[in-house]
Write an enzyme that holds these catalytic residues in place. Structure first.
Site, PDB file in Angstrom:
ATOM      1  N   HIS A 230      62.986 -17.225  13.362  1.00  0.00           N
ATOM      2  CA  HIS A 230      61.849 -16.862  12.500  1.00  0.00           C
ATOM      3  C   HIS A 230      62.300 -16.808  11.055  1.00  0.00           C
ATOM      4  O   HIS A 230      62.419 -15.736  10.460  1.00  0.00           O
ATOM      5  CB  HIS A 230      61.249 -15.532  12.956  1.00  0.00           C
ATOM      6  CG  HIS A 230      60.585 -15.625  14.283  1.00  0.00           C
ATOM      7  ND1 HIS A 230      59.400 -16.309  14.470  1.00  0.00           N
ATOM      8  CD2 HIS A 230      60.944 -15.162  15.496  1.00  0.00           C
ATOM      9  CE1 HIS A 230      59.056 -16.242  15.747  1.00  0.00           C
ATOM     10  NE2 HIS A 230      59.973 -15.559  16.392  1.00  0.00           N
TER      11      HIS A 230
ATOM     12  N   PHE B 229      60.908 -17.335   8.315  1.00  0.00           N
ATOM     13  CA  PHE B 229      60.052 -16.585   7.397  1.00  0.00           C
ATOM     14  C   PHE B 229      59.991 -15.102   7.772  1.00  0.00           C
ATOM     15  O   PHE B 229      60.281 -14.240   6.937  1.00  0.00           O
ATOM     16  CB  PHE B 229      58.645 -17.175   7.364  1.00  0.00           C
ATOM     17  CG  PHE B 229      57.662 -16.303   6.644  1.00  0.00           C
ATOM     18  CD1 PHE B 229      57.799 -16.055   5.289  1.00  0.00           C
ATOM     19  CD2 PHE B 229      56.613 -15.687   7.334  1.00  0.00           C
ATOM     20  CE1 PHE B 229      56.905 -15.222   4.610  1.00  0.00           C
ATOM     21  CE2 PHE B 229      55.713 -14.861   6.663  1.00  0.00           C
ATOM     22  CZ  PHE B 229      55.867 -14.630   5.309  1.00  0.00           C
TER      23      PHE B 229
ATOM     24  N   VAL C  41      45.339 -23.537   8.846  1.00  0.00           N
ATOM     25  CA  VAL C  41      45.811 -24.704   8.093  1.00  0.00           C
ATOM     26  C   VAL C  41      45.255 -25.939   8.794  1.00  0.00           C
ATOM     27  O   VAL C  41      45.340 -26.052  10.026  1.00  0.00           O
ATOM     28  CB  VAL C  41      47.357 -24.737   8.028  1.00  0.00           C
ATOM     29  CG1 VAL C  41      47.856 -26.079   7.503  1.00  0.00           C
ATOM     30  CG2 VAL C  41      47.881 -23.595   7.154  1.00  0.00           C
TER      31      VAL C  41
ATOM     32  N   SER D  82      52.874 -27.529  10.208  1.00  0.00           N
ATOM     33  CA  SER D  82      54.351 -27.551  10.269  1.00  0.00           C
ATOM     34  C   SER D  82      55.002 -27.934   8.946  1.00  0.00           C
ATOM     35  O   SER D  82      56.111 -28.456   8.916  1.00  0.00           O
ATOM     36  CB  SER D  82      54.839 -28.508  11.374  1.00  0.00           C
ATOM     37  OG  SER D  82      54.243 -28.157  12.588  1.00  0.00           O
TER      38      SER D  82
ATOM     39  N   ARG E 280      55.272 -25.552   6.518  1.00  0.00           N
ATOM     40  CA  ARG E 280      55.597 -24.230   5.945  1.00  0.00           C
ATOM     41  C   ARG E 280      54.572 -23.780   4.900  1.00  0.00           C
ATOM     42  O   ARG E 280      54.905 -23.070   3.936  1.00  0.00           O
ATOM     43  CB  ARG E 280      57.013 -24.221   5.340  1.00  0.00           C
ATOM     44  CG  ARG E 280      58.118 -24.784   6.233  1.00  0.00           C
ATOM     45  CD  ARG E 280      58.300 -24.060   7.540  1.00  0.00           C
ATOM     46  NE  ARG E 280      58.701 -22.663   7.431  1.00  0.00           N
ATOM     47  CZ  ARG E 280      58.982 -21.897   8.502  1.00  0.00           C
ATOM     48  NH1 ARG E 280      58.912 -22.392   9.727  1.00  0.00           N
ATOM     49  NH2 ARG E 280      59.306 -20.640   8.349  1.00  0.00           N
TER      50      ARG E 280
ATOM     51  N   ALA F 157      51.876 -21.961   5.884  1.00  0.00           N
ATOM     52  CA  ALA F 157      51.449 -20.623   6.326  1.00  0.00           C
ATOM     53  C   ALA F 157      52.256 -19.510   5.638  1.00  0.00           C
ATOM     54  O   ALA F 157      51.658 -18.540   5.143  1.00  0.00           O
ATOM     55  CB  ALA F 157      51.515 -20.512   7.847  1.00  0.00           C
TER      56      ALA F 157
ATOM     57  N   LEU G 163      38.706  -8.651  14.797  1.00  0.00           N
ATOM     58  CA  LEU G 163      37.744  -9.700  15.158  1.00  0.00           C
ATOM     59  C   LEU G 163      38.414 -11.049  15.369  1.00  0.00           C
ATOM     60  O   LEU G 163      39.422 -11.332  14.757  1.00  0.00           O
ATOM     61  CB  LEU G 163      36.701  -9.806  14.046  1.00  0.00           C
ATOM     62  CG  LEU G 163      35.990  -8.491  13.747  1.00  0.00           C
ATOM     63  CD1 LEU G 163      35.147  -8.629  12.485  1.00  0.00           C
ATOM     64  CD2 LEU G 163      35.125  -8.080  14.933  1.00  0.00           C
TER      65      LEU G 163
HETATM   66  S1  NHW Z   1      45.866 -15.384  14.554  1.00  0.00           S
HETATM   67  C1  NHW Z   1      45.176 -16.971  14.298  1.00  0.00           C
HETATM   68  C2  NHW Z   1      46.073 -17.856  13.519  1.00  0.00           C
HETATM   69  N1  NHW Z   1      45.430 -19.158  13.348  1.00  0.00           N
HETATM   70  C3  NHW Z   1      45.457 -20.150  14.244  1.00  0.00           C
HETATM   71  O1  NHW Z   1      46.087 -20.063  15.287  1.00  0.00           O
HETATM   72  C4  NHW Z   1      44.639 -21.382  13.909  1.00  0.00           C
HETATM   73  C5  NHW Z   1      45.283 -22.663  14.335  1.00  0.00           C
HETATM   74  N2  NHW Z   1      46.619 -22.773  13.766  1.00  0.00           N
HETATM   75  C6  NHW Z   1      46.858 -22.978  12.454  1.00  0.00           C
HETATM   76  O2  NHW Z   1      45.980 -23.092  11.637  1.00  0.00           O
HETATM   77  C7  NHW Z   1      44.740 -14.333  13.561  1.00  0.00           C
HETATM   78  C8  NHW Z   1      48.327 -23.041  12.047  1.00  0.00           C
HETATM   79  O3  NHW Z   1      49.108 -23.331  13.187  1.00  0.00           O
HETATM   80  C9  NHW Z   1      48.818 -21.740  11.390  1.00  0.00           C
HETATM   81  C10 NHW Z   1      50.329 -21.832  11.142  1.00  0.00           C
HETATM   82  C11 NHW Z   1      48.136 -21.526  10.065  1.00  0.00           C
HETATM   83  C12 NHW Z   1      48.589 -20.514  12.293  1.00  0.00           C
HETATM   84  N3  NHW Z   1      50.496 -15.362  12.270  1.00  0.00           N
HETATM   85  O4  NHW Z   1      52.970 -23.464   7.963  1.00  0.00           O
HETATM   86  P1  NHW Z   1      53.886 -23.436   9.129  1.00  0.00           P
HETATM   87  C13 NHW Z   1      45.217 -14.330  12.143  1.00  0.00           C
HETATM   88  O5  NHW Z   1      44.693 -15.080  11.336  1.00  0.00           O
HETATM   89  C14 NHW Z   1      54.457 -18.504  11.327  1.00  0.00           C
HETATM   90  C15 NHW Z   1      51.579 -15.172  11.493  1.00  0.00           C
HETATM   91  O6  NHW Z   1      54.905 -24.501   9.177  1.00  0.00           O
HETATM   92  P2  NHW Z   1      51.616 -24.084  10.821  1.00  0.00           P
HETATM   93  C16 NHW Z   1      46.316 -13.382  11.747  1.00  0.00           C
HETATM   94  C17 NHW Z   1      55.521 -19.106  12.236  1.00  0.00           C
HETATM   95  O7  NHW Z   1      56.031 -18.101  13.094  1.00  0.00           O
HETATM   96  N4  NHW Z   1      52.549 -16.095  11.331  1.00  0.00           N
HETATM   97  O8  NHW Z   1      53.076 -23.426  10.519  1.00  0.00           O
HETATM   98  C18 NHW Z   1      47.192 -13.931  10.627  1.00  0.00           C
HETATM   99  C19 NHW Z   1      56.507 -19.626  11.232  1.00  0.00           C
HETATM  100  O9  NHW Z   1      57.283 -18.565  10.683  1.00  0.00           O
HETATM  101  P3  NHW Z   1      58.765 -18.289  11.251  1.00  0.00           P
HETATM  102  C20 NHW Z   1      52.398 -17.260  11.986  1.00  0.00           C
HETATM  103  O10 NHW Z   1      51.508 -24.210  12.293  1.00  0.00           O
HETATM  104  C21 NHW Z   1      48.290 -12.960  10.283  1.00  0.00           C
HETATM  105  C22 NHW Z   1      55.602 -20.121  10.108  1.00  0.00           C
HETATM  106  O11 NHW Z   1      54.331 -19.451  10.282  1.00  0.00           O
HETATM  107  C23 NHW Z   1      51.296 -17.527  12.795  1.00  0.00           C
HETATM  108  O12 NHW Z   1      51.389 -25.266   9.993  1.00  0.00           O
HETATM  109  C24 NHW Z   1      49.189 -13.465   9.183  1.00  0.00           C
HETATM  110  C25 NHW Z   1      55.381 -21.621  10.222  1.00  0.00           C
HETATM  111  O13 NHW Z   1      54.579 -22.002   9.165  1.00  0.00           O
HETATM  112  C26 NHW Z   1      50.328 -16.517  12.924  1.00  0.00           C
HETATM  113  N5  NHW Z   1      49.236 -16.660  13.693  1.00  0.00           N
HETATM  114  O14 NHW Z   1      50.590 -22.929  10.345  1.00  0.00           O
HETATM  115  C27 NHW Z   1      50.239 -12.471   8.795  1.00  0.00           C
HETATM  116  N6  NHW Z   1      51.416 -18.764  13.296  1.00  0.00           N
HETATM  117  O15 NHW Z   1      59.265 -17.062  10.576  1.00  0.00           O
HETATM  118  C28 NHW Z   1      49.698 -11.383   7.913  1.00  0.00           C
HETATM  119  C29 NHW Z   1      52.567 -19.251  12.824  1.00  0.00           C
HETATM  120  O16 NHW Z   1      58.608 -18.086  12.736  1.00  0.00           O
HETATM  121  C30 NHW Z   1      50.802 -10.435   7.472  1.00  0.00           C
HETATM  122  N7  NHW Z   1      53.175 -18.369  12.030  1.00  0.00           N
HETATM  123  O17 NHW Z   1      59.592 -19.492  10.950  1.00  0.00           O
HETATM  124  C31 NHW Z   1      50.296  -9.310   6.575  1.00  0.00           C
HETATM  125  C32 NHW Z   1      50.033  -9.822   5.150  1.00  0.00           C
HETATM  126  C33 NHW Z   1      49.394  -8.731   4.262  1.00  0.00           C
HETATM  127  C34 NHW Z   1      50.403  -7.656   3.943  1.00  0.00           C
HETATM  128  C35 NHW Z   1      49.841  -6.575   2.925  1.00  0.00           C
HETATM  129  C36 NHW Z   1      50.762  -5.425   2.527  1.00  0.00           C
END
Ligand code: NHW
Length: 398
Positions: free
Chosen positions: A12, A14, A150, A156, A158, A160, A398
């Site tokens: 992980h 990130f 995204v 993929s 990075r 996110a 939600l």
């Molecule tokens: S969960 C729903 C998330 N969305 C989806 O599954 C939709 C379909 N997927 C996508 O759009 C509910 C992409 O696959 C996403 C990742 C955008 C998910 N939470 O850009 P890269 C929420 O919305 C990490 C957190 O290359 P990608 C909650 C992954 O582990 N991290 O990936 C959201 C890796 O990090 P690592 C997630 O596939 C909470 C890195 O992203 C994640 O193109 C957010 C890879 O990035 C997820 N669901 O895009 C956190 N999925 O360390 C909020 C992947 O493992 C934190 N990753 O290398 C709190 C912030 C506020 C703090 C305030 C004090």
């Protein structure tokens, strides 16, 4: 051994840099509970947005604006969460998005998009909304982060992590230092892991679209009979929640939620926003005692349809999700059975519930079946001594 250790180290890239519970500390019960990093002065928070790859730019999404709302809706409808077999994709409605993103005290700046500079096409999204969440006896101001998406063609790369850092920065600018979020994927480190359970309301359609399968030694007609529900609710005084119920529902809910380790700290404004019925978004019911006219019980569910991908006969699944339920006088089993009955009346195909709060009490009895989806709950910059049981959690996101 060394290779294994290295694999764990780099798993992980990130999340290992973030103030969240780390896997390596999971068994270390000596670490203190509470914030992992102390707050800094808001004036010391980075004032400029994080850098995006050169072809992209930040945008703040005004969800009130019909055109922007449609762009967000289309991005999510085509690119948001799918099941493991890619048969279904969440299809949050525009009305739902407006409800989810505009609770009391919301910040427009926390509704963050990424556009292609040249075409202005919206290709990524993440949101936060403010909430007070109680952890044990402390109410903590947090952001609830959701709708991270995204575009499929930009995965993929990075992107996110940049989006997460940017929403974190904007939350910090409001002097808020903690967040709550859920995900289907395992990240460092869940505070608890829940399972989804599903109650068929329209079993024939669910089987036809591949959501469920005919049980062993079951026929379609026996299955339909198994899930049949009464035409009308059974609890005397069961009715739709109204504005005049807000104070009573707030009292019921605060009292009920006080027993869980992590739960929202709702006031009347929150209850009016989150629980007053909104057509095709959230449904809430109270039991008003026919004798004393006291509100004694409460139940609610929200509406989150899914698109059915690649099916010739059906394009959408109508799903109700159990939200907050409080059974003071009426048995929880009977209250939830009435919730199933109204969901069936409203033509939902399935009623979903997590195994948190007291839901274990009714799931098996009311013919819910365990799903294969797990939902992990997380806190940002807040450590718990050890993970919770789902039944110790009083928070539905939600
Ligand atoms: S969960 C729903 C998330 N969305 C989806 O599954 C939709 C379909 N997927 C996508 O759009 C509910 C992409 O696959 C996403 C990742 C955008 C998910 N939470 O850009 P890269 C929420 O919305 C990490 C957190 O290359 P990608 C909650 C992954 O582990 N991290 O990936 C959201 C890796 O990090 P690592 C997630 O596939 C909470 C890195 O992203 C994640 O193109 C957010 C890879 O990035 C997820 N669901 O895009 C956190 N999925 O360390 C909020 C992947 O493992 C934190 N990753 O290398 C709190 C912030 C506020 C703090 C305030 C004090």
């Amino acid at each position: 051994r060394i290779q294994e250790a290295l694999a764990v180290e780099s798993r992980h890239r990130f999340w290992e840099t973030q103030p969240v519970g780390q896997f390596k500390d999971a068994r270390d019960g000596s670490l203190p509970e509470g914030p992992i990093e102390p707050p800094i002065p808001v004036s010391a928070v980075k004032q400029e947005p994080y850098n995006l790859p050169a072809l992209y730019e930040w945008t703040t999404c005004d969800i009130d604006d019909d055109q922007t709302c449609a762009e967000v809706y289309n991005l999510l409808t085509n690119n948001y969460v799918e099941d493991d077999e890619n048969m279904f994709r969440f299809n949050y409605s525009k009305e739902f998005l407006r409800w989810a993103l505009r609770p009391p005290g919301y910040f427009k700046a926390w509704h963050i998009g990424v556009r292609v500079k040249a075409t202005k096409k919206l290709v990524a999204f993440i949101t936060g909304v403010p909430a007070r969440i109680r952890v044990r006896d402390e109410a903590v101001r947090m952001a609830e982060v959701n709708f991270l998406c995204v575009h499929k063609k930009l995965r993929s790369k990075r992107l996110a992590p940049v989006m997460i850092k940017e929403v974190t920065r904007r939350v910090h600018l409001e002097n808020i230092w903690q967040a709550a979020y859920t995900a289907g994927v395992v990240l460092p480190t869940p505070i608890t892991t829940c399972r989804y359970w599903h109650r068929s309301l329209n079993p024939k359609k669910l089987i036809d679209v591949g959501f469920s399968r005919l049980g062993a030694r079951m026929t379609m007609s026996r299955t339909i009979r198994l899930y049949k529900l009464p035409e009308a609710t059974v609890t005397p005084g069961f009715r739709k929640m109204e504005l005049r119920d807000v104070a009573a529902v707030t009292r019921l809910l605060r009292d009920y939620l006080s027993q869980f380790v992590v739960a929202p700290d709702f006031d009347e404004n929150d209850v009016e926003h989150w629980l007053l019925p909104l057509e095709n978004v959230v449904d809430s019911f109270v039991v008003e005692s026919p004798e004393t006219h006291e509100v004694t019980d409460f139940c609610s569910f929200y509406s989150l349809p899914s698109s059915i991908l690649n099916n010739p006969n059906y394009s959408g699944l109508k799903a109700a999700y159990s939200y907050y339920n409080v059974a003071m006088r009426t048995p929880l089993l009977q209250l939830m059975n009435d919730a199933l009955i109204v969901a069936k009346q409203k033509d939902y195909d399935v009623f979903n519930a997590l195994d948190l709060m007291h839901n274990e009490v009714f799931l098996k009895e009311l013919k819910f079946g365990p799903g294969d989806g797990q939902l992990h709950y997380y806190l940002y910059n807040y450590r718990l001594r050890s993970a919770l049981q789902p039944s110790e959690l009083g928070l539905v996101l939600l």
